[in-house]
Scaffold this motif. Structure first.
Motif, PDB file in Angstrom:
ATOM      1  N   VAL A 236     -36.517 -55.823  31.044  1.00 49.93           N
ATOM      2  CA  VAL A 236     -35.862 -56.191  29.830  1.00 49.93           C
ATOM      3  C   VAL A 236     -36.086 -54.595  28.841  1.00 49.93           C
ATOM      4  CG1 VAL A 236     -36.190 -57.054  27.587  1.00 49.93           C
ATOM      5  CG2 VAL A 236     -36.417 -58.473  29.881  1.00 49.93           C
ATOM      6  N   ALA A 237     -36.849 -54.041  29.299  1.00 48.99           N
ATOM      7  CA  ALA A 237     -37.116 -52.736  28.337  1.00 48.99           C
ATOM      8  C   ALA A 237     -36.357 -51.697  28.797  1.00 48.99           C
ATOM      9  CB  ALA A 237     -38.584 -52.330  28.439  1.00 48.99           C
ATOM     10  N   LEU A 238     -35.886 -51.752  30.379  1.00 51.23           N
ATOM     11  CA  LEU A 238     -35.294 -50.598  31.098  1.00 51.23           C
ATOM     12  C   LEU A 238     -33.976 -50.105  30.247  1.00 51.23           C
ATOM     13  CD1 LEU A 238     -34.984 -48.593  33.127  1.00 51.23           C
ATOM     14  CD2 LEU A 238     -34.048 -50.275  34.560  1.00 51.23           C
ATOM     15  N   PRO A 239     -33.100 -51.030  29.842  1.00 45.65           N
ATOM     16  CA  PRO A 239     -31.796 -50.509  29.293  1.00 45.65           C
ATOM     17  C   PRO A 239     -32.066 -49.937  27.972  1.00 45.65           C
ATOM     18  CG  PRO A 239     -31.668 -52.766  30.099  1.00 45.65           C
ATOM     19  CD  PRO A 239     -33.274 -52.357  30.175  1.00 45.65           C
ATOM     20  N   PHE A 240     -33.118 -50.104  27.424  1.00 42.19           N
ATOM     21  CA  PHE A 240     -33.319 -49.374  26.054  1.00 42.19           C
ATOM     22  C   PHE A 240     -34.193 -48.123  26.025  1.00 42.19           C
ATOM     23  CE2 PHE A 240     -33.313 -54.073  25.324  1.00 42.19           C
ATOM     24  CZ  PHE A 240     -32.408 -54.060  24.386  1.00 42.19           C
ATOM     25  N   ALA A 241     -34.514 -47.776  27.362  1.00 39.69           N
ATOM     26  CA  ALA A 241     -35.574 -46.715  27.675  1.00 39.69           C
ATOM     27  C   ALA A 241     -34.601 -45.668  28.326  1.00 39.69           C
ATOM     28  CB  ALA A 241     -36.632 -47.052  28.533  1.00 39.69           C
ATOM     29  N   VAL A 242     -33.366 -45.954  28.611  1.00 38.75           N
ATOM     30  CA  VAL A 242     -32.477 -44.842  29.714  1.00 38.75           C
ATOM     31  C   VAL A 242     -31.985 -44.067  28.487  1.00 38.75           C
ATOM     32  CG1 VAL A 242     -30.697 -44.531  31.285  1.00 38.75           C
ATOM     33  CG2 VAL A 242     -32.410 -46.504  31.460  1.00 38.75           C
TER      34      VAL A 242
ATOM     35  N   ALA B 233     -50.534 -47.664  42.341  1.00 41.99           N
ATOM     36  CA  ALA B 233     -50.409 -48.868  41.764  1.00 41.99           C
ATOM     37  C   ALA B 233     -50.852 -48.720  40.218  1.00 41.99           C
ATOM     38  CB  ALA B 233     -51.751 -49.739  42.279  1.00 41.99           C
ATOM     39  N   CYS B 234     -51.778 -47.825  39.779  1.00 39.71           N
ATOM     40  CA  CYS B 234     -52.065 -47.697  38.371  1.00 39.71           C
ATOM     41  C   CYS B 234     -50.731 -47.284  37.604  1.00 39.71           C
ATOM     42  CB  CYS B 234     -53.158 -46.691  38.248  1.00 39.71           C
ATOM     43  SG  CYS B 234     -53.613 -46.351  36.386  1.00 39.71           S
ATOM     44  N   ALA B 235     -49.954 -46.512  38.297  1.00 41.14           N
ATOM     45  CA  ALA B 235     -48.714 -45.903  37.758  1.00 41.14           C
ATOM     46  C   ALA B 235     -47.785 -46.864  37.636  1.00 41.14           C
ATOM     47  CB  ALA B 235     -48.051 -44.822  38.447  1.00 41.14           C
ATOM     48  N   CYS B 236     -47.794 -47.655  38.377  1.00 38.24           N
ATOM     49  CA  CYS B 236     -46.858 -49.058  38.526  1.00 38.24           C
ATOM     50  C   CYS B 236     -47.161 -49.875  37.329  1.00 38.24           C
ATOM     51  CB  CYS B 236     -46.819 -49.701  39.888  1.00 38.24           C
ATOM     52  SG  CYS B 236     -45.699 -48.926  40.745  1.00 38.24           S
ATOM     53  N   LEU B 237     -48.627 -50.045  36.936  1.00 37.84           N
ATOM     54  CA  LEU B 237     -48.863 -51.204  36.023  1.00 37.84           C
ATOM     55  C   LEU B 237     -48.769 -50.246  34.453  1.00 37.84           C
ATOM     56  CD1 LEU B 237     -52.391 -52.643  36.987  1.00 37.84           C
ATOM     57  CD2 LEU B 237     -50.207 -53.618  36.687  1.00 37.84           C
ATOM     58  N   LEU B 238     -48.765 -49.283  34.445  1.00 35.15           N
ATOM     59  CA  LEU B 238     -48.134 -48.369  33.258  1.00 35.15           C
ATOM     60  C   LEU B 238     -46.761 -48.450  33.103  1.00 35.15           C
ATOM     61  CD1 LEU B 238     -50.948 -45.337  33.244  1.00 35.15           C
ATOM     62  CD2 LEU B 238     -51.183 -47.557  32.095  1.00 35.15           C
ATOM     63  N   LEU B 239     -45.988 -48.588  34.045  1.00 37.26           N
ATOM     64  CA  LEU B 239     -44.564 -48.754  33.846  1.00 37.26           C
ATOM     65  C   LEU B 239     -43.941 -49.503  33.036  1.00 37.26           C
ATOM     66  CD1 LEU B 239     -41.924 -47.393  35.067  1.00 37.26           C
ATOM     67  CD2 LEU B 239     -41.894 -49.016  36.943  1.00 37.26           C
ATOM     68  N   PRO B 240     -44.285 -50.612  32.506  1.00 35.13           N
ATOM     69  CA  PRO B 240     -43.650 -51.528  31.616  1.00 35.13           C
ATOM     70  C   PRO B 240     -43.903 -50.784  30.201  1.00 35.13           C
ATOM     71  CG  PRO B 240     -44.594 -53.015  33.264  1.00 35.13           C
ATOM     72  CD  PRO B 240     -45.149 -51.624  33.564  1.00 35.13           C
ATOM     73  N   GLY B 241     -45.193 -50.268  29.986  1.00 32.85           N
ATOM     74  CA  GLY B 241     -45.768 -50.022  28.841  1.00 32.85           C
ATOM     75  C   GLY B 241     -44.829 -48.623  28.488  1.00 32.85           C
ATOM     76  N   ALA B 242     -44.774 -47.704  29.557  1.00 27.12           N
ATOM     77  CA  ALA B 242     -44.006 -46.400  29.387  1.00 27.12           C
ATOM     78  C   ALA B 242     -42.362 -46.863  29.120  1.00 27.12           C
ATOM     79  CB  ALA B 242     -44.085 -45.651  30.855  1.00 27.12           C
ATOM     80  N   LEU B 243     -42.000 -47.740  29.682  1.00 26.96           N
ATOM     81  CA  LEU B 243     -40.564 -48.031  29.377  1.00 26.96           C
ATOM     82  C   LEU B 243     -40.210 -48.626  27.826  1.00 26.96           C
ATOM     83  CD1 LEU B 243     -39.316 -49.600  32.601  1.00 26.96           C
ATOM     84  CD2 LEU B 243     -38.851 -47.531  32.051  1.00 26.96           C
ATOM     85  N   ILE B 244     -41.396 -49.707  27.539  1.00 24.46           N
ATOM     86  CA  ILE B 244     -41.310 -49.969  26.337  1.00 24.46           C
ATOM     87  C   ILE B 244     -41.455 -48.905  25.031  1.00 24.46           C
ATOM     88  CG2 ILE B 244     -42.622 -51.424  24.422  1.00 24.46           C
ATOM     89  CD1 ILE B 244     -43.381 -53.196  26.753  1.00 24.46           C
ATOM     90  N   SER B 245     -42.418 -48.003  25.337  1.00 26.35           N
ATOM     91  CA  SER B 245     -42.520 -46.726  24.586  1.00 26.35           C
ATOM     92  C   SER B 245     -41.339 -45.692  24.318  1.00 26.35           C
ATOM     93  CB  SER B 245     -43.928 -45.882  25.058  1.00 26.35           C
ATOM     94  OG  SER B 245     -43.834 -45.452  26.197  1.00 26.35           O
ATOM     95  N   ARG B 246     -40.606 -45.657  25.503  1.00 24.34           N
ATOM     96  CA  ARG B 246     -39.595 -44.907  25.432  1.00 24.34           C
ATOM     97  C   ARG B 246     -38.280 -45.529  24.600  1.00 24.34           C
ATOM     98  NH1 ARG B 246     -38.479 -40.585  29.019  1.00 24.34           N
ATOM     99  NH2 ARG B 246     -35.948 -41.282  28.985  1.00 24.34           N
ATOM    100  N   ALA B 247     -38.386 -46.824  24.946  1.00 22.09           N
ATOM    101  CA  ALA B 247     -37.372 -47.513  24.219  1.00 22.09           C
ATOM    102  C   ALA B 247     -37.624 -47.578  22.706  1.00 22.09           C
ATOM    103  CB  ALA B 247     -37.413 -49.133  24.394  1.00 22.09           C
TER     104      ALA B 247
END
Length: 466
Positions: A92-98, A34-48
């Motif tokens: 929204v962040a996913l396409p920019f993070a891939v 659950a903690c990892a899932c909450l960090l997921l949007p932040g991880a995708l934004i940082s990758r973007a």
């Protein structure tokens, strides 16, 4: 080259974890996923933004949560809306993070693990082991019930607002926790893991400890530009706050806002700040601001406190090297602007408290409430010197190592250790200065500035000199 981020595995991991019983190892796997899932949007934004590491992921995860909670409170909806908005941010962040990312400690691009990645993995593994040990000393006491009450309100109420999830019967707000950002984080963990908030408060430190280890490592590695110095910072810091006091130290309360702010958000902010100083970029500057904003809402005074040694760092760096002024000043601005906005919003709440601008009676009460922690008279008082060494041998070693920074005066860590330590000494030990500082933040909070002396970095730096 485009590749699917591995962080997306957090979603199926949560689905599998929820098939397990909500106790024992099953509970910890639920909380971790659950903690990892909450960090997921932040991880995708940082990758973007082309940023690696846990620090930008945490900063942007809390920024996304702030955005989601603000909308939820505005429309008086439930935590389900918050969760949906967080998911939408990730989509929204996913396409920019891939896309491919640069390796830690290696300029350019690549797909294989660098040395920094492997060392960080070992640090996280050590954090997992430490977290498992915390499981056996898990405890809830003191302010934990106060905070978990807010978490439960956020988790169960169908119409949320700042007032109806507040602490007090008259719906007034606590100046330190007016916006329940960290409480919302814990409530979402409980919702995603499908467990009681009490379990999150009691056993959450087990899953947050590896994150804390990683963040302190990133802060140390960014400052020293050395993976092994980052490891030294982790060892020194955990010795100070997790081992010296025994039974897990402050790590047993890692799920609570004050401890989370100091053990998670502060090292995340420092990691981003020092990385920006070394390699300035708009992404790092925005991430530093995001971390500062999150810290200012989770625990407002700590955003001020971390600014004290950072200002000392800026002054020391200017005097010792006369360089890097632009990235240092922009980094300080990234800290100051969101902190100022948060404090401006909190000002009416703060001015209504009795400990703000304390009277002589309040000062006498503080002397009685914190015996041995204050010295002087009610007019001219300061923090007792013994507070700087109460964490034991490592704290003493850190203070001894501070002068050694003079032998590495041109290194960034030297400016951080010298400037940061002297700035805190000036505010806490000078009897005609500390009362004014206490007027601004309260005596109760002002004495906590002692905990921001960069002792762990002094120990690591001293080891490099010796």
């Amino acid at each position: 080259m485009r590749r699917v981020p591995l962080v997306l595995l957090a979603v199926p991991a949560l689905a599998l974890a929820r098939l397990l019983p909500a106790d024992g190892a099953g509970l910890e796997l639920r909380l971790g996923a659950a903690c990892a899932c909450l960090l997921l949007p932040g991880a995708l934004i940082s990758r973007a933004l082309r940023l690696r590491g846990f620090a930008p992921a945490l900063a942007w995860a809390l920024a996304a949560l702030l955005f989601a909670l603000a909308i939820t409170f505005a429309v008086h909806s439930s935590l389900w809306l918050t969760l949906a908005i967080m998911g939408a941010v990730g989509v929204v962040a996913l396409p920019f993070a891939v896309r491919d990312m640069p390796r830690d400690g290696v300029h350019g691009h690549g797909s294989g693990p660098g040395r920094g990645d492997l060392v960080k993995l070992a640090v996280v593994a050590a954090g997992v082991a430490f977290g498992i040990a915390l499981w056996f000393v898990a405890v809830l006491d003191g302010d934990a019930f106060f905070h978990l009450a807010r978490v439960r309100k956020l988790e169960v109420f169908g119409s949320l607002s700042l007032r109806n999830v507040g602490e007090f019967k008259d719906a007034s707000l606590h100046p330190g926790y007016a916006f329940p950002l960290w409480h919302g984080f814990l409530a979402l963990i409980a919702r995603l893991a499908d467990v009681d908030p009490i379990a999150v408060g009691r056993n959450g430190p087990t899953v947050l400890a590896p994150l804390s280890f990683a963040l302190f490592y990133e802060a140390g590695a960014a400052l020293f530009r050395s993976a092994w110095a980052g490891v030294a910072v982790v060892i020194a810091q955990i010795s100070l706050t997790g081992i010296a006091a025994g039974h897990g130290g402050s790590f047993t309360s890692l799920a609570l806002p004050a401890t989370a702010a100091r053990q998670l958000l502060v090292p995340a902010l420092l990691a981003l700040f020092f990385t920006h100083v070394r390699r300035p970029s708009h992404g790092l500057l925005l991430s530093t601001a995001a971390a500062a904003g999150g810290l200012a809402l989770v625990h407002p005074t700590y955003a001020l406190f971390v600014g004290v040694p950072l200002v000392g760092f800026a002054i020391a760096r200017a005097l010792l090297v006369r360089g890097e002024l632009a990235p240092v000043l922009t980094g300080l601005a990234a800290l100051a602007v969101p902190t100022a906005l948060a404090l401006a919003w909190l000002r009416p709440v703060v001015e209504a408290t009795t400990v703000h601008n304390p009277s002589g009676e309040e000062v006498r009460r503080a002397f009685a409430q914190y015996p041995g922690q204050l010295a002087g008279t009610t007019d001219r008082y300061h923090v007792a010197e013994r507070l700087f060494t109460r964490s034991g041998a490592v704290a003493i070693a850190g203070l001894v190592c501070v002068p050694l920074a003079l032998f590495a005066a041109r290194r960034r860590w030297a400016a951080w250790v010298l400037g940061g330590t002297l700035a805190i000494f000036a505010l806490t030990l000078v009897p005609f200065v500390f009362p004014h500082f206490a007027d601004a933040v309260s005596i109760s909070q002002g004495r906590r500035l002692v905990g921001f002396v960069p002792l762990a970095y002094a120990v690591a730096g001293g080891a490099t000199v010796l």
